[in-house]
Design an enzyme around this catalytic site. Structure first.
Site, PDB file in Angstrom:
ATOM      1  N   GLY A 122      -2.891  16.396  10.697  1.00 46.86           N
ATOM      2  CA  GLY A 122      -1.819  17.372  10.522  1.00 46.86           C
ATOM      3  C   GLY A 122      -1.898  17.982   9.132  1.00 46.86           C
ATOM      4  N   GLY A 280      -5.885  -2.409  -5.919  1.00 47.29           N
ATOM      5  CA  GLY A 280      -4.762  -1.502  -5.710  1.00 47.29           C
ATOM      6  C   GLY A 280      -5.113  -0.366  -4.762  1.00 47.29           C
ATOM      7  N   ASP A 321       3.985   4.642   1.467  1.00 51.69           N
ATOM      8  CA  ASP A 321       2.993   4.458   0.403  1.00 51.69           C
ATOM      9  C   ASP A 321       2.664   5.750  -0.339  1.00 51.69           C
ATOM     10  OD1 ASP A 321       2.815   1.835   1.198  1.00 51.69           O
ATOM     11  OD2 ASP A 321       0.648   1.831   1.507  1.00 51.69           O
ATOM     12  N   HIS A 453      20.022 -29.606   9.239  1.00 48.09           N
ATOM     13  CA  HIS A 453      19.186 -30.707   8.751  1.00 48.09           C
ATOM     14  C   HIS A 453      18.349 -31.267   9.896  1.00 48.09           C
ATOM     15  CE1 HIS A 453      17.927 -34.177   6.457  1.00 48.09           C
ATOM     16  NE2 HIS A 453      18.202 -34.922   7.529  1.00 48.09           N
TER      17      HIS A 453
HETATM   18  P1  FAD Z   1       0.156   3.977   6.473  1.00 48.68           P
HETATM   19  O1  FAD Z   1       0.421   2.712   7.179  1.00 48.68           O
HETATM   20  O2  FAD Z   1      -1.029   4.033   5.601  1.00 48.68           O
HETATM   21  O3  FAD Z   1       0.051   5.089   7.602  1.00 48.68           O
HETATM   22  C1  FAD Z   1      -0.296   6.392   7.316  1.00 48.68           C
HETATM   23  C2  FAD Z   1      -0.863   7.018   8.568  1.00 48.68           C
HETATM   24  O4  FAD Z   1      -0.974   8.400   8.375  1.00 48.68           O
HETATM   25  C3  FAD Z   1      -2.268   6.533   8.934  1.00 48.68           C
HETATM   26  O5  FAD Z   1      -2.320   6.200  10.290  1.00 48.68           O
HETATM   27  C4  FAD Z   1      -3.154   7.736   8.643  1.00 48.68           C
HETATM   28  O6  FAD Z   1      -4.273   7.823   9.511  1.00 48.68           O
HETATM   29  C5  FAD Z   1      -2.190   8.866   8.915  1.00 48.68           C
HETATM   30  N1  FAD Z   1      -2.521  10.115   8.230  1.00 48.68           N
HETATM   31  C6  FAD Z   1      -2.780  10.319   6.924  1.00 48.68           C
HETATM   32  N2  FAD Z   1      -2.959  11.630   6.664  1.00 48.68           N
HETATM   33  C7  FAD Z   1      -2.812  12.269   7.848  1.00 48.68           C
HETATM   34  C8  FAD Z   1      -2.853  13.617   8.236  1.00 48.68           C
HETATM   35  N3  FAD Z   1      -3.052  14.609   7.354  1.00 48.68           N
HETATM   36  N4  FAD Z   1      -2.669  13.910   9.544  1.00 48.68           N
HETATM   37  C9  FAD Z   1      -2.449  12.935  10.444  1.00 48.68           C
HETATM   38  N5  FAD Z   1      -2.370  11.645  10.131  1.00 48.68           N
HETATM   39  C10 FAD Z   1      -2.545  11.302   8.850  1.00 48.68           C
HETATM   40  N6  FAD Z   1       2.744  -4.594   3.676  1.00 48.68           N
HETATM   41  C11 FAD Z   1       3.698  -5.480   4.030  1.00 48.68           C
HETATM   42  O7  FAD Z   1       4.883  -5.148   3.940  1.00 48.68           O
HETATM   43  N7  FAD Z   1       3.374  -6.720   4.511  1.00 48.68           N
HETATM   44  C12 FAD Z   1       2.092  -7.135   4.627  1.00 48.68           C
HETATM   45  O8  FAD Z   1       1.840  -8.265   5.055  1.00 48.68           O
HETATM   46  C13 FAD Z   1       1.069  -6.236   4.246  1.00 48.68           C
HETATM   47  N8  FAD Z   1      -0.234  -6.588   4.348  1.00 48.68           N
HETATM   48  C14 FAD Z   1      -1.206  -5.701   4.001  1.00 48.68           C
HETATM   49  C15 FAD Z   1      -2.532  -6.112   4.087  1.00 48.68           C
HETATM   50  C16 FAD Z   1      -3.538  -5.242   3.716  1.00 48.68           C
HETATM   51  C17 FAD Z   1      -4.971  -5.698   3.810  1.00 48.68           C
HETATM   52  C18 FAD Z   1      -3.212  -3.916   3.288  1.00 48.68           C
HETATM   53  C19 FAD Z   1      -4.293  -2.953   2.928  1.00 48.68           C
HETATM   54  C20 FAD Z   1      -1.889  -3.510   3.195  1.00 48.68           C
HETATM   55  C21 FAD Z   1      -0.884  -4.407   3.543  1.00 48.68           C
HETATM   56  N9  FAD Z   1       0.461  -4.047   3.438  1.00 48.68           N
HETATM   57  C22 FAD Z   1       1.439  -4.945   3.775  1.00 48.68           C
HETATM   58  C23 FAD Z   1       0.880  -2.706   2.973  1.00 48.68           C
HETATM   59  C24 FAD Z   1       1.233  -1.826   4.179  1.00 48.68           C
HETATM   60  O9  FAD Z   1       0.128  -1.761   5.049  1.00 48.68           O
HETATM   61  C25 FAD Z   1       1.611  -0.433   3.708  1.00 48.68           C
HETATM   62  O10 FAD Z   1       2.632  -0.520   2.738  1.00 48.68           O
HETATM   63  C26 FAD Z   1       2.129   0.400   4.883  1.00 48.68           C
HETATM   64  O11 FAD Z   1       1.134   0.519   5.878  1.00 48.68           O
HETATM   65  C27 FAD Z   1       2.554   1.785   4.420  1.00 48.68           C
HETATM   66  O12 FAD Z   1       3.013   2.507   5.514  1.00 48.68           O
HETATM   67  P2  FAD Z   1       2.923   4.098   5.575  1.00 48.68           P
HETATM   68  O13 FAD Z   1       3.552   4.468   6.866  1.00 48.68           O
HETATM   69  O14 FAD Z   1       3.456   4.659   4.326  1.00 48.68           O
HETATM   70  O15 FAD Z   1       1.367   4.439   5.571  1.00 48.68           O
HETATM   71  P1  NAI Z   2      -2.492  -5.314  -6.104  1.00 49.97           P
HETATM   72  O1  NAI Z   2      -1.862  -4.282  -6.934  1.00 49.97           O
HETATM   73  O2  NAI Z   2      -1.639  -6.312  -5.420  1.00 49.97           O
HETATM   74  O3  NAI Z   2      -3.539  -6.135  -6.976  1.00 49.97           O
HETATM   75  C1  NAI Z   2      -4.590  -5.533  -7.646  1.00 49.97           C
HETATM   76  C2  NAI Z   2      -5.088  -6.474  -8.715  1.00 49.97           C
HETATM   77  O4  NAI Z   2      -6.310  -5.975  -9.186  1.00 49.97           O
HETATM   78  C3  NAI Z   2      -4.136  -6.591  -9.900  1.00 49.97           C
HETATM   79  O5  NAI Z   2      -3.911  -7.940 -10.202  1.00 49.97           O
HETATM   80  C4  NAI Z   2      -4.866  -5.836 -11.000  1.00 49.97           C
HETATM   81  O6  NAI Z   2      -4.590  -6.337 -12.290  1.00 49.97           O
HETATM   82  C5  NAI Z   2      -6.310  -6.071 -10.603  1.00 49.97           C
HETATM   83  N1  NAI Z   2      -7.251  -5.065 -11.112  1.00 49.97           N
HETATM   84  C6  NAI Z   2      -7.080  -3.727 -11.199  1.00 49.97           C
HETATM   85  N2  NAI Z   2      -8.190  -3.144 -11.680  1.00 49.97           N
HETATM   86  C7  NAI Z   2      -9.076  -4.125 -11.926  1.00 49.97           C
HETATM   87  C8  NAI Z   2     -10.407  -4.155 -12.426  1.00 49.97           C
HETATM   88  N3  NAI Z   2     -11.041  -3.049 -12.761  1.00 49.97           N
HETATM   89  N4  NAI Z   2     -11.021  -5.350 -12.538  1.00 49.97           N
HETATM   90  C9  NAI Z   2     -10.393  -6.486 -12.174  1.00 49.97           C
HETATM   91  N5  NAI Z   2      -9.134  -6.531 -11.696  1.00 49.97           N
HETATM   92  C10 NAI Z   2      -8.487  -5.363 -11.563  1.00 49.97           C
HETATM   93  O7  NAI Z   2      -3.409  -4.511  -5.070  1.00 49.97           O
HETATM   94  P2  NAI Z   2      -4.176  -4.965  -3.757  1.00 49.97           P
HETATM   95  O8  NAI Z   2      -4.346  -6.430  -3.719  1.00 49.97           O
HETATM   96  O9  NAI Z   2      -5.360  -4.085  -3.684  1.00 49.97           O
HETATM   97  O10 NAI Z   2      -3.179  -4.562  -2.625  1.00 49.97           O
HETATM   98  C11 NAI Z   2      -2.684  -3.242  -2.561  1.00 49.97           C
HETATM   99  C12 NAI Z   2      -1.279  -3.227  -2.112  1.00 49.97           C
HETATM  100  O11 NAI Z   2      -1.204  -3.451  -0.705  1.00 49.97           O
HETATM  101  C13 NAI Z   2      -0.400  -4.317  -2.700  1.00 49.97           C
HETATM  102  O12 NAI Z   2       0.071  -3.993  -3.984  1.00 49.97           O
HETATM  103  C14 NAI Z   2       0.712  -4.364  -1.728  1.00 49.97           C
HETATM  104  O13 NAI Z   2       1.614  -3.331  -2.011  1.00 49.97           O
HETATM  105  C15 NAI Z   2       0.019  -4.093  -0.414  1.00 49.97           C
HETATM  106  N6  NAI Z   2      -0.241  -5.366   0.272  1.00 49.97           N
HETATM  107  C16 NAI Z   2       0.829  -6.123   0.635  1.00 49.97           C
HETATM  108  C17 NAI Z   2       0.654  -7.335   1.251  1.00 49.97           C
HETATM  109  C18 NAI Z   2       1.825  -8.156   1.574  1.00 49.97           C
HETATM  110  O14 NAI Z   2       2.940  -7.636   1.530  1.00 49.97           O
HETATM  111  N7  NAI Z   2       1.662  -9.420   1.943  1.00 49.97           N
HETATM  112  C19 NAI Z   2      -0.679  -7.845   1.565  1.00 49.97           C
HETATM  113  C20 NAI Z   2      -1.747  -6.988   1.079  1.00 49.97           C
HETATM  114  C21 NAI Z   2      -1.499  -5.789   0.487  1.00 49.97           C
END
Ligand code: FAD
Ligand code: NAI
Length: 474
Positions: A122, A280, A321, A453
């Site tokens: 989109g 990140g 995000d 408990h």
């Molecule tokens: P997204 O989930 O990224 O969705 C965006 C969507 O928009 C995608 O489907 C993309 O294809 C679509 N899109 C983008 N641009 C366009 C376009 N121009 N047209 C059409 N479609 C488009 N958060 C938690 O709370 N708990 C967790 O346990 C957790 N675990 C995670 C584990 C990993 C490995 C990662 C990477 C992230 C994790 N997160 C977790 C973070 C979480 O996934 C994100 O915060 C969340 O998905 C954000 O939601 P969103 O709707 O903003 O974006």
């Molecule tokens: P993060 O922000 O959690 O961690 C990134 C880490 O990389 C930090 O500790 C930072 O200091 C370090 N870092 C940055 N640049 C670096 C470099 N050049 N060399 C070495 N270390 C460096 O980001 P991450 O783990 O990539 O996850 C992204 C986001 O996805 C999270 O912040 C979170 O918002 C979301 N997420 C949430 C989960 C959950 O809710 N359980 C699970 C996984 C992701």
């Protein structure tokens, strides 16, 4: 001919698809556009969270934890397991099935709520006559017009400068969730949430895991006492965590070599079978054509929004995000609901003070509200109370006594300012603290509530009692 909608949502991650459902519930005509493709090229709504984030990572965390328990903890319960072996293909296949169930679930919800779903990219085409023209580039190109647009395009993994992800040797979260053979040596750059969760999965499955972190403190955003306890547990499990490193050249051929200096400034060269880079994520506005309509981004590339998720353009909103704030699925969802309600003239509400964080390692880490270091820095007078799981009957019965619950309450009013947990089921226990803080409860309120408990939640009650120095079981 264009199709007209009250609300067009771009992105079907947790921010977008939930906003679409809430808008439909409120009586609007709604379209949701998402470009994510499954392995057959079909639609896979759910975004990062469903496809390569929350859901698949939790599936692998669960499977790998079962494997580790079968190999190590069952014996303590008097269960001998002989001939234990890992079927990684099946484990990854199960994870893929869980993802597909979620994709299908969202498609079903779109149908049920009469939301028109468009598979494709989109982008803004024009703004005219108080409405927006949105192009969908997919198998079939379409044009939609919208009175309101909600942008929920999510985020992408940040790569190291000049080290692109190839998803074979140098992996983002996408590759980290689909490794075909357990790597003997696995490197991770970044000891954040993904680093610790993915590091845990592959360590449990047999990898020797090294995590290289730039910051000198472990989990800097987490309450220091909780972070220290967690670090101790991870190191005991065998995760090698190096803090205060500076990453230099990263090269790959058949394996990956990482040059770095350690906290003392000494140079090292480490070789890994695979490298996960988890440093990140960056907001995703690629292909949105934001400039065509003059949609403003902030200096970090996020879509600029106010407290209510209003962008620089009338009737264009952005959530999740792609805007400021924690990158969490539940934060995206809350913003999505609030925006739909604001469009309907209601008072949508998101309380940023009570958004919980959970890291799904073992022990789990969960928190809500302020850390002790934040309160000190702000000069807030507080009381602290902690209770260890070691003294909790249910934790002993589970055989999982690592960690504690910690309460921080205002010294004068006793209002709960933060709750921090490291230990079993912290992800579930934190919900009580979120509810308490949302209702602005005092630690005494929790201390006076009857908790079942034996349950882990008794540790929460005892930590609340500890604020007043009157724990009963410790
Ligand atoms: P997204 O989930 O990224 O969705 C965006 C969507 O928009 C995608 O489907 C993309 O294809 C679509 N899109 C983008 N641009 C366009 C376009 N121009 N047209 C059409 N479609 C488009 N958060 C938690 O709370 N708990 C967790 O346990 C957790 N675990 C995670 C584990 C990993 C490995 C990662 C990477 C992230 C994790 N997160 C977790 C973070 C979480 O996934 C994100 O915060 C969340 O998905 C954000 O939601 P969103 O709707 O903003 O974006
Ligand atoms: P993060 O922000 O959690 O961690 C990134 C880490 O990389 C930090 O500790 C930072 O200091 C370090 N870092 C940055 N640049 C670096 C470099 N050049 N060399 C070495 N270390 C460096 O980001 P991450 O783990 O990539 O996850 C992204 C986001 O996805 C999270 O912040 C979170 O918002 C979301 N997420 C949430 C989960 C959950 O809710 N359980 C699970 C996984 C992701």
């Amino acid at each position: 001919m264009s199709q007209a909608f009250d609300v067009v949502v771009i992105g079907a991650g947790p921010g977008g698809y939930i906003a679409a459902i809430r808008a439909a519930q409120l009586g609007f005509t709604v379209a949701c556009i998402d470009e994510w493709k499954n392995d057959k090229g079909g639609p896979a709504p759910g975004g990062t969270c469903t496809n390569v984030g929350c859901i698949p990572s939790k599936a692998l965390l669960q499977s790998s934890e079962h494997y580790e328990h079968a190999g190590h903890s069952f014996a303590d319960h008097g269960i001998d397991v002989k001939g234990l072996s890992l079927n990684l293909d099946k484990m990854i296949g199960r994870k893929d099935t869980v993802v597909k169930q979620n994709n299908d679930g969202i498609l079903f919800l779109f149908k049920k709520n009469k939301i028109s779903f468009f598979h494709g990219r989109g982008s803004f085409a024009a703004a005219k006559d108080g409405a927006y023209e949105i192009k969908v580039a997919g198998a079939k190109d379409e044009t939609l017009t919208a009175k309101h647009v909600i942008v929920a395009t999510g985020s992408n993994p940040r790569a190291l400068p000049d080290v692109p992800f190839d998803e074979k040797l140098i992996l983002s979260n996408t590759g980290a969730l689909a490794i075909g053979d357990v790597p003997k040596k696995l490197g991770l750059i970044g000891a954040g949430v993904i680093g610790l969760e993915m590091g845990s999965v592959w360590r449990r499955l047999g990898s020797e895991v090294t995590v290289l972190e730039a910051l000198p403190a472990f989990l800097g955003a987490v309450d220091e006492q909780i972070a220290k306890e967690a670090q101790k547990a991870f190191v005991k499990q065998g995760l090698k965590i190096e803090l205060g490193v500076k990453i230099g050249a990263v090269t790959s051929k058949k394996e990956v070599t990482v040059e770095y200096t350690d906290a003392k400034g000494e140079a090292h060269k480490a070789t890994f079978d695979k490298l996960i880079v988890s440093i990140g994520r960056v907001p995703n506005t690629i292909g949105l054509n934001a400039e065509v309509v003059g949609l403003k981004l902030d200096e970090r590339g996020f879509i600029a929004v106010d407290d209510e998720c209003k962008t620089s353009l009338p009737n264009v909103w952005a959530v999740g995000d792609v805007v400021r704030g924690p990158m969490l699925a539940h934060k995206a969802e809350e913003e999505g609901v609030a925006v739909a309600e604001r469009i309907a003239g209601q008072h949508g509400h998101v309380n940023f003070n009570t958004i919980p964080w959970v890291i799904y390692t073992s022990p789990e880490i969960a928190w809500v509200g302020k850390t002790e270091q934040q309160l000190k820095q702000a000069g807030v007078a507080y009381k602290a109370g902690t209770f260890p799981f070691l003294a909790n009957g249910r934790a002993r019965a589970l055989g999982d006594t690592t960690g504690m619950v910690k309460f921080l309450a205002d010294a004068k009013t006793d209002e709960i300012l933060g709750v921090h947990i490291v230990g079993p089921m912290a992800s579930e226990l934190i919900a009580e603290a979120v509810v308490a803080m949302e209702f602005r409860a005092s630690s005494e309120d929790i201390a006076r509530i009857c908790h079942a408990h034996p349950s882990l939640s008794e540790a929460t009650k005892e930590a609340a009692l500890a604020v007043d120095k009157r724990t009963l079981n410790f």
